[in-house]
Write a protein that holds these residues in place. Structure first.
Motif, PDB file in Angstrom:
ATOM      1  N   VAL A  40       1.005  -1.113  -0.064  1.00 36.75           N
ATOM      2  CA  VAL A  40      -0.083   0.128  -0.226  1.00 36.75           C
ATOM      3  C   VAL A  40       0.871   1.259  -0.122  1.00 36.75           C
ATOM      4  CG1 VAL A  40      -1.630   1.114   1.464  1.00 36.75           C
ATOM      5  CG2 VAL A  40      -1.822  -1.114   1.266  1.00 36.75           C
ATOM      6  N   ILE A  41       1.849   1.454   0.784  1.00 38.32           N
ATOM      7  CA  ILE A  41       2.779   2.239   0.893  1.00 38.32           C
ATOM      8  C   ILE A  41       3.646   2.707  -0.337  1.00 38.32           C
ATOM      9  CG2 ILE A  41       4.706   3.381   1.910  1.00 38.32           C
ATOM     10  CD1 ILE A  41       3.808   2.001   4.631  1.00 38.32           C
ATOM     11  N   GLY A  42       3.892   1.471  -0.892  1.00 36.72           N
ATOM     12  CA  GLY A  42       4.741   1.535  -2.214  1.00 36.72           C
ATOM     13  C   GLY A  42       3.818   2.032  -3.361  1.00 36.72           C
ATOM     14  N   SER A  43       2.553   1.665  -3.295  1.00 41.32           N
ATOM     15  CA  SER A  43       1.687   2.060  -4.458  1.00 41.32           C
ATOM     16  C   SER A  43       1.424   3.487  -4.300  1.00 41.32           C
ATOM     17  CB  SER A  43       0.579   1.099  -4.173  1.00 41.32           C
ATOM     18  OG  SER A  43       0.512  -0.116  -4.473  1.00 41.32           O
ATOM     19  N   ALA A  46       4.536   5.268  -5.621  1.00 42.95           N
ATOM     20  CA  ALA A  46       4.550   5.168  -7.091  1.00 42.95           C
ATOM     21  C   ALA A  46       3.571   5.961  -7.807  1.00 42.95           C
ATOM     22  CB  ALA A  46       4.046   3.717  -7.622  1.00 42.95           C
ATOM     23  N   ALA A  47       2.189   6.235  -7.029  1.00 43.34           N
ATOM     24  CA  ALA A  47       1.385   7.263  -7.725  1.00 43.34           C
ATOM     25  C   ALA A  47       1.844   8.583  -7.582  1.00 43.34           C
ATOM     26  CB  ALA A  47       0.002   7.160  -6.888  1.00 43.34           C
ATOM     27  N   VAL A  48       2.738   8.920  -6.425  1.00 41.75           N
ATOM     28  CA  VAL A  48       3.408  10.153  -6.582  1.00 41.75           C
ATOM     29  C   VAL A  48       4.318  10.468  -7.474  1.00 41.75           C
ATOM     30  CG1 VAL A  48       4.746  11.729  -4.862  1.00 41.75           C
ATOM     31  CG2 VAL A  48       2.775  10.729  -3.909  1.00 41.75           C
ATOM     32  N   ASN A  49       5.203   9.392  -7.503  1.00 39.21           N
ATOM     33  CA  ASN A  49       6.134   9.492  -8.581  1.00 39.21           C
ATOM     34  C   ASN A  49       5.779   9.674 -10.002  1.00 39.21           C
ATOM     35  OD1 ASN A  49       8.895   9.303  -9.477  1.00 39.21           O
ATOM     36  ND2 ASN A  49       8.619   7.007 -10.107  1.00 39.21           N
ATOM     37  N   TYR A  50       4.799   8.775 -10.170  1.00 41.57           N
ATOM     38  CA  TYR A  50       4.116   9.064 -11.604  1.00 41.57           C
ATOM     39  C   TYR A  50       3.600  10.281 -11.901  1.00 41.57           C
ATOM     40  CZ  TYR A  50       1.112   8.214 -15.631  1.00 41.57           C
ATOM     41  OH  TYR A  50       0.663   8.244 -16.871  1.00 41.57           O
ATOM     42  N   GLY A  51       2.804  10.892 -10.681  1.00 38.08           N
ATOM     43  CA  GLY A  51       2.296  12.269 -10.934  1.00 38.08           C
ATOM     44  C   GLY A  51       3.406  13.432 -11.253  1.00 38.08           C
ATOM     45  N   LEU A  52       4.411  13.158 -10.306  1.00 44.12           N
ATOM     46  CA  LEU A  52       5.663  14.078 -10.811  1.00 44.12           C
ATOM     47  C   LEU A  52       6.258  13.839 -12.223  1.00 44.12           C
ATOM     48  CD1 LEU A  52       7.136  14.058  -7.131  1.00 44.12           C
ATOM     49  CD2 LEU A  52       6.103  15.852  -8.187  1.00 44.12           C
ATOM     50  N   PHE A  53       6.380  12.391 -12.432  1.00 48.26           N
ATOM     51  CA  PHE A  53       7.054  12.302 -13.764  1.00 48.26           C
ATOM     52  C   PHE A  53       6.148  12.872 -14.678  1.00 48.26           C
ATOM     53  CE2 PHE A  53       7.780   9.660 -17.431  1.00 48.26           C
ATOM     54  CZ  PHE A  53       9.058   9.793 -17.638  1.00 48.26           C
ATOM     55  N   LEU A  65      11.148  15.302  -3.271  1.00 45.71           N
ATOM     56  CA  LEU A  65       9.602  15.407  -3.051  1.00 45.71           C
ATOM     57  C   LEU A  65       9.256  13.873  -2.574  1.00 45.71           C
ATOM     58  CD1 LEU A  65       8.073  17.704  -5.621  1.00 45.71           C
ATOM     59  CD2 LEU A  65       8.400  17.996  -3.177  1.00 45.71           C
ATOM     60  N   LEU A  66       9.667  12.921  -3.109  1.00 45.63           N
ATOM     61  CA  LEU A  66       9.250  11.652  -2.843  1.00 45.63           C
ATOM     62  C   LEU A  66       9.652  11.149  -1.350  1.00 45.63           C
ATOM     63  CD1 LEU A  66       9.916   9.423  -6.125  1.00 45.63           C
ATOM     64  CD2 LEU A  66       8.041   9.491  -4.819  1.00 45.63           C
TER      65      LEU A  66
END
Length: 87
Positions: A40-43, A46-53, A65-66
């Motif tokens: 859950v934490i990793g997901s 990953a969503a934050v990383n995808y949004g920033l990317f 920021l991650l």
């Protein structure tokens, strides 16, 4: 389900219940859910990383920021253990 919620509340800052009475048995029954809470934490990260990317954030800012997002989600629990070891 209560054991999963206990594990989620212990490893993150997310609160679903207003329990004030925590027993050792609650934590011992929640241990098998550690990998699921890690997922859950990793997901979330990953969503934050995808949004920033997606918005083309520079790499150094994205990494910063991650790390900040992880500290906010977990309350710095993992870093506290590392700092205690470094003492």
């Amino acid at each position: 389900m209560r054991d999963f919620i206990t594990c989620l509340e212990f490893l993150t800052r997310v609160r679903f219940s207003k329990r004030t009475d925590w027993r050792d048995e609650d934590f011992s029954r929640s241990v098998p859910y550690f990998p699921l809470v890690g997922l859950v934490i990793g997901s979330l990260l990953a969503a934050v990383n995808y949004g920033l990317f997606y918005i083309e954030t520079p790499l150094f800012l994205r990494v910063t920021l991650l790390l900040l997002a992880e500290i906010i989600i977990t309350g710095g629990l993992m870093y506290d253990g590392f700092m205690d070891t470094a003492d």
